[in-house]
Each structure stands twice: as C-alpha cells, then as structure tokens.
Design a protein around this motif. Structure first.
Motif, PDB file in Angstrom:
ATOM      1  N   ASP A  13       0.838  -1.194   0.000  1.00 12.78           N
ATOM      2  CA  ASP A  13       0.000   0.000   0.000  1.00 12.78           C
ATOM      3  C   ASP A  13       0.879   1.253   0.000  1.00 12.78           C
ATOM      4  OD1 ASP A  13      -2.755   1.253   0.506  1.00 12.78           O
ATOM      5  OD2 ASP A  13      -1.410   2.211   1.934  1.00 12.78           O
ATOM      6  N   GLY A  14       0.454   2.240  -0.759  1.00 10.54           N
ATOM      7  CA  GLY A  14       1.217   3.496  -0.812  1.00 10.54           C
ATOM      8  C   GLY A  14       2.338   3.414  -1.822  1.00 10.54           C
ATOM      9  N   SER A  15       2.224   2.421  -2.729  1.00  9.92           N
ATOM     10  CA  SER A  15       3.371   2.146  -3.611  1.00  9.92           C
ATOM     11  C   SER A  15       3.750   3.334  -4.487  1.00  9.92           C
ATOM     12  CB  SER A  15       3.066   0.927  -4.495  1.00  9.92           C
ATOM     13  OG  SER A  15       1.840   1.128  -5.158  1.00  9.92           O
ATOM     14  N   ARG A  36      -0.499  16.115  10.140  1.00  9.64           N
ATOM     15  CA  ARG A  36       0.531  15.200   9.640  1.00  9.64           C
ATOM     16  C   ARG A  36      -0.112  14.320   8.574  1.00  9.64           C
ATOM     17  NH1 ARG A  36       3.266  17.823  12.346  1.00  9.64           N
ATOM     18  NH2 ARG A  36       4.958  17.342  13.821  1.00  9.64           N
ATOM     19  N   TYR A  37       0.388  14.366   7.361  1.00  6.03           N
ATOM     20  CA  TYR A  37      -0.197  13.521   6.315  1.00  6.03           C
ATOM     21  C   TYR A  37       0.917  13.016   5.413  1.00  6.03           C
ATOM     22  CZ  TYR A  37      -3.635  11.788   2.929  1.00  6.03           C
ATOM     23  OH  TYR A  37      -4.391  10.975   2.115  1.00  6.03           O
ATOM     24  N   VAL A  38       1.232  11.711   5.521  1.00  2.75           N
ATOM     25  CA  VAL A  38       2.310  11.117   4.722  1.00  2.75           C
ATOM     26  C   VAL A  38       1.797  10.796   3.321  1.00  2.75           C
ATOM     27  CG1 VAL A  38       3.932   9.155   4.583  1.00  2.75           C
ATOM     28  CG2 VAL A  38       3.345  10.151   6.814  1.00  2.75           C
ATOM     29  N   GLY A  39       0.509  10.410   3.258  1.00  2.99           N
ATOM     30  CA  GLY A  39      -0.039   9.960   1.970  1.00  2.99           C
ATOM     31  C   GLY A  39       0.235   8.489   1.753  1.00  2.99           C
ATOM     32  N   SER A  40       0.649   7.798   2.811  1.00  3.30           N
ATOM     33  CA  SER A  40       0.825   6.347   2.780  1.00  3.30           C
ATOM     34  C   SER A  40       0.051   5.833   3.984  1.00  3.30           C
ATOM     35  CB  SER A  40       2.320   6.014   2.882  1.00  3.30           C
ATOM     36  OG  SER A  40       2.534   4.656   2.681  1.00  3.30           O
ATOM     37  N   LEU A  41      -1.054   5.100   3.724  1.00  6.17           N
ATOM     38  CA  LEU A  41      -2.007   4.765   4.789  1.00  6.17           C
ATOM     39  C   LEU A  41      -1.352   4.083   5.979  1.00  6.17           C
ATOM     40  CD1 LEU A  41      -4.911   4.434   5.898  1.00  6.17           C
ATOM     41  CD2 LEU A  41      -5.079   2.339   4.532  1.00  6.17           C
ATOM     42  N   LEU A  80      -8.328  10.674   8.578  1.00  3.34           N
ATOM     43  CA  LEU A  80      -9.582  10.699   7.831  1.00  3.34           C
ATOM     44  C   LEU A  80      -9.320  10.605   6.334  1.00  3.34           C
ATOM     45  CD1 LEU A  80      -9.466  13.446   9.928  1.00  3.34           C
ATOM     46  CD2 LEU A  80     -11.925  13.197   9.622  1.00  3.34           C
ATOM     47  N   TYR A  81     -10.081   9.708   5.671  1.00  4.49           N
ATOM     48  CA  TYR A  81     -10.163   9.800   4.219  1.00  4.49           C
ATOM     49  C   TYR A  81     -11.638   9.978   3.878  1.00  4.49           C
ATOM     50  CZ  TYR A  81      -8.427  10.132  -0.395  1.00  4.49           C
ATOM     51  OH  TYR A  81      -8.075  10.646  -1.618  1.00  4.49           O
ATOM     52  N   PRO A  82     -12.105  11.240   3.806  1.00  5.14           N
ATOM     53  CA  PRO A  82     -13.537  11.503   3.686  1.00  5.14           C
ATOM     54  C   PRO A  82     -14.086  11.202   2.289  1.00  5.14           C
ATOM     55  CG  PRO A  82     -12.316  13.414   4.538  1.00  5.14           C
ATOM     56  CD  PRO A  82     -11.316  12.469   3.974  1.00  5.14           C
ATOM     57  N   TYR A 106      -9.385  -4.829   2.608  1.00  8.98           N
ATOM     58  CA  TYR A 106      -7.960  -5.036   2.888  1.00  8.98           C
ATOM     59  C   TYR A 106      -7.237  -3.762   3.288  1.00  8.98           C
ATOM     60  CZ  TYR A 106      -8.508  -4.276  -2.162  1.00  8.98           C
ATOM     61  OH  TYR A 106      -8.907  -3.827  -3.412  1.00  8.98           O
ATOM     62  N   GLU A 107      -7.994  -2.703   3.601  1.00  6.01           N
ATOM     63  CA  GLU A 107      -7.382  -1.518   4.216  1.00  6.01           C
ATOM     64  C   GLU A 107      -8.160  -1.134   5.480  1.00  6.01           C
ATOM     65  OE1 GLU A 107      -7.352   1.150   0.799  1.00  6.01           O
ATOM     66  OE2 GLU A 107      -5.280   0.644   0.335  1.00  6.01           O
ATOM     67  N   ALA A 108      -9.443  -0.776   5.324  1.00  6.56           N
ATOM     68  CA  ALA A 108     -10.212  -0.281   6.478  1.00  6.56           C
ATOM     69  C   ALA A 108     -10.469  -1.359   7.524  1.00  6.56           C
ATOM     70  CB  ALA A 108     -11.542   0.313   5.994  1.00  6.56           C
TER      71      ALA A 108
HETATM   72  P1  P6P Z   1      -4.393  10.776  -1.593  1.00 11.59           P
HETATM   73  C1  P6P Z   1      -1.805   5.428  -1.380  1.00 11.59           C
HETATM   74  O1  P6P Z   1      -1.965   5.567  -2.787  1.00 11.59           O
HETATM   75  C2  P6P Z   1      -3.188   5.311  -0.765  1.00 11.59           C
HETATM   76  O2  P6P Z   1      -3.874   4.230  -1.298  1.00 11.59           O
HETATM   77  C3  P6P Z   1      -3.068   5.189   0.741  1.00 11.59           C
HETATM   78  O3  P6P Z   1      -1.914   4.533   1.128  1.00 11.59           O
HETATM   79  C4  P6P Z   1      -3.087   6.643   1.194  1.00 11.59           C
HETATM   80  O4  P6P Z   1      -3.645   6.810   2.479  1.00 11.59           O
HETATM   81  C5  P6P Z   1      -3.994   7.301   0.144  1.00 11.59           C
HETATM   82  O5  P6P Z   1      -3.913   6.508  -1.037  1.00 11.59           O
HETATM   83  C6  P6P Z   1      -3.541   8.721  -0.181  1.00 11.59           C
HETATM   84  O6  P6P Z   1      -4.474   9.235  -1.118  1.00 11.59           O
HETATM   85  O7  P6P Z   1      -5.632  10.961  -2.424  1.00 11.59           O
HETATM   86  O8  P6P Z   1      -4.402  11.632  -0.349  1.00 11.59           O
HETATM   87  O9  P6P Z   1      -3.087  10.896  -2.361  1.00 11.59           O
END
Ligand code: P6P
Length: 339
Positions: free
Chosen positions: A115-117, A237-242, A257-259, A273-275
């Motif tokens: 995830d987050g590849s 804080r937001y890495v963008g990798s869940l 939050l991912y609204p 397979y994520e939430a």
């Molecule tokens: P956005 C990475 O592509 C992912 O699936 C998750 O790991 C991450 O939380 C989300 O998308 C980030 O999405 O739209 O904020 O770039």
C-alpha cells in the motif's frame, strides 16, 4: 530474552481452538513474504526495481515493479499453505481459490501487498496490510458469503510498515502486538507488548487539498480541531501512505480521515484489505473506526474491492467526530458548499 513473532503466534493460537498449528503456519507465510518484500524495498533503486512495470492493475493504477513482486511473494508464500482456501489481493480482480480437502482449507486471507506504492520512488514508507477470516462452514469457495464477510468476523489482522525499520503489528483478537525485524537474525522480535492507542493525540491526518469537497460535517470537525475545541493544539501530519499514517496514529493518538467527496462519495480506501484490518487493530488498541456514520467492522460488504469513507483514531477525537456529524447532518445538507 527475546520473543519472536513465531513464538508469540504459537501462544496466541492456543486461544483459537480449531487452529491446530494451521493459524501459526498461515501467519508464518505472511511474515516470510514481508521479509522478502522488505529486502526488495530496502534495495529500491539499486536493482532497477524503481519505476513502473508499464502495466496497470485492476484498480487502473500504474503497477510499480515492487507492487508486482510483493503480490507474487504473498501469493507464492500463502498458496503452499493448505490452510488457505481463498486469497484476495488488491492487485487481483478475482479471488484466488484453492481446491483443498474440506477440513484443511479453513481460512480466507485478504491483503494489500504494497500500500502506498506510489511513494516508493521518493523513499516514503510503504506497507503491507492483511486480514484473515475463517471460511464459513458449508459454503463453497465461490459462494459470495465465503469472501463478503463483515469485519467483526476477522480472526486476525495486521500490517508491516517498511520505514526506518520494518515493523509488524498484528492482532488475533487478544490485544495488539508490534515486532521489529532484526536484520542480523532475520526475525521479527517483540518490541511493542500489548499496544494501546492514546485516548487523545495531537495530530489530525487528512489530505487538506480536498477539504473544499468534504461534506460540511467533516469541514466543521477539522475547524473544531484547529480551534482547539478539544482542549489541545493539533498539528497536521499527512504522509499519503495509509500504513505510515495509521502507524503514527496508533502510537501517538489523534485521527486519520479519508472523507467522501462529491466525485468519490464512497471515498478512496478499500474496505476489505485496508479499512477492516486497521479498524480491528484500532479497536483492539482502544481506538475506534467508522465510515463517517457506522462502525467499520459492522459493514456488510457487497464487493471485494469496494471503497469506504474512513475515519479512524483515538477515542476522544472519534467521539467528538460522531457528535459533530450528528449535529451538522441533522441540520444541514451534507454537501453544503464550502464555508
Ligand atoms: P491521496 C496510497 O496511494 C493510498 O492508497 C493510501 O496509502 C493513502 O492513504 C492514500 O492513497 C492517499 O491518497 O488521495 O491523499 O493521495
């Protein structure tokens, strides 16, 4: 005296009466695959594993070479374990089913192999997420009910975050445990015993670029956090990798939050397979997880790749979110234009 994850799993599986070693054998398949994945992640850029394969996956996303490798490592490691009846991967459109003797193929495993590849090429932490169910008795593998199970039926769930070190976090329903991979012995060693999410944190984690498209309740809630209404100053804080964003939330508290948005009313993140796996871990650690309205683990899935809005974190922040959404949505159009 060190405790390896294998020793820990053997102890845990004693609580799963039907396990008879199958459960620990399954989890050893997952840990083996993650060791192979982390070895390749560590060498990203050195073996030309960076960059895309030039193909796209079932999600229509460009496949990174490591995505393909990670998916294959998990499929190979798990398909040789006869306890596995069905595998569902983020990278595969359809479930992979195995024709096992009735009393062996007892488990269904979902995973997001990497995830987050999209962050791989810029050396940001990525992760593997997994979720394990029993195969319901009396159901054939191809019965929808074999895979479309609500999250509260998970028997185990976990993730590996490939960061400054590789850390495996898992629960089998009796608390949450973290293990750090010790490269010198090639084993995951217990480093976080019985993890608990702080009741309140100081970080909120959301992609603010989309904020104008969030429902009013979400915008109101974030403004509440920024105003300090919960009695604390918050940082974003937001890495963008869940997996990285969740791991920080588990350790430090706060809320991720991912609204939903008008263009993506179902949100972006995947339920099965994520939430679900992260929600199982969060609840076992004293936190909460919803889709903005309902408990994630109660949701009845209708497809293996379905998306869900996702709000997960500490008790204080999650209860404040619930109060806010009830208040705002009771009185306003959910999609009211940005304030
Ligand atoms: P956005 C990475 O592509 C992912 O699936 C998750 O790991 C991450 O939380 C989300 O998308 C980030 O999405 O739209 O904020 O770039």
């Amino acid at each position: 005296m060190i405790t390896t994850v294998q020793q820990h799993i053997l102890r845990e599986q004693q609580a799963l009466p039907e396990a008879q070693g199958t459960f620990s054998w399954l989890l050893s398949g997952i840990t083996l695959a993650t060791k192979m994945i982390q070895a390749r992640v560590r060498r990203a850029g050195l073996e030309d594993v960076l960059g895309a394969m030039g193909e796209t996956n079932v999600q229509g996303e460009e496949q990174q070479k490591l995505d393909v490798f990670a998916n294959q490592a998990l499929l190979d490691s798990l398909s040789v374990r006869d306890g596995v009846a069905i595998l569902v991967s983020e990278e595969n459109e359809e479930p992979v089913m195995f024709d096992r003797a009735k009393d062996t193929g007892r488990y269904v495993i979902f995973f997001d192999p990497l995830d987050g590849s999209s962050n791989i090429d810029v050396n940001v932490s990525v992760g593997t997420i997994f979720s394990i169910y029993r195969r319901p008795e009396g159901l054939e593998n191809d019965a929808p009910g074999a895979v479309l199970q609500p999250g509260y039926k998970q028997v185990a769930a976990g993730y590996v975050v490939y960061g400054s070190s590789a850390i495996l976090v898992y629960t089998a329903g009796r608390g949450v445990y973290g293990f750090t991979l010790d490269p010198s012995i090639g084993a995951y060693v217990l480093s976080y015993d019985n993890m608990k999410m702080p009741a309140q944190g100081k970080y909120y984690s959301v992609n603010e670029a989309n904020a104008d498209a969030f429902p009013a309740a979400y915008r109101e809630y974030l403004a509440q956090l920024r105003r300090g209404d919960l009695g604390k100053e918050y940082s974003s804080r937001y890495v963008g990798s869940l997996v990285a964003d969740f791991h920080r939330t588990l350790l430090k508290g706060g809320v991720f939050l991912y609204p939903p948005t008008k263009s993506h009313p179902g949100g972006k993140l995947r339920l099965m397979y994520e939430a679900n796996p992260l929600a199982f871990i969060a609840e076992q650690a004293g936190g909460m997880a919803t889709n903005g309205r309902e408990r994630i683990l109660d949701l009845q899935p209708n497809s293996i790749h379905q998306r869900t809005p996702f709000v997960i974190g500490s008790k204080v922040e999650m209860e404040a979110f619930a109060r806010r959404t009830e208040a705002v949505e009771a009185n306003a159009d959910v999609w009211a234009p940005a304030i």
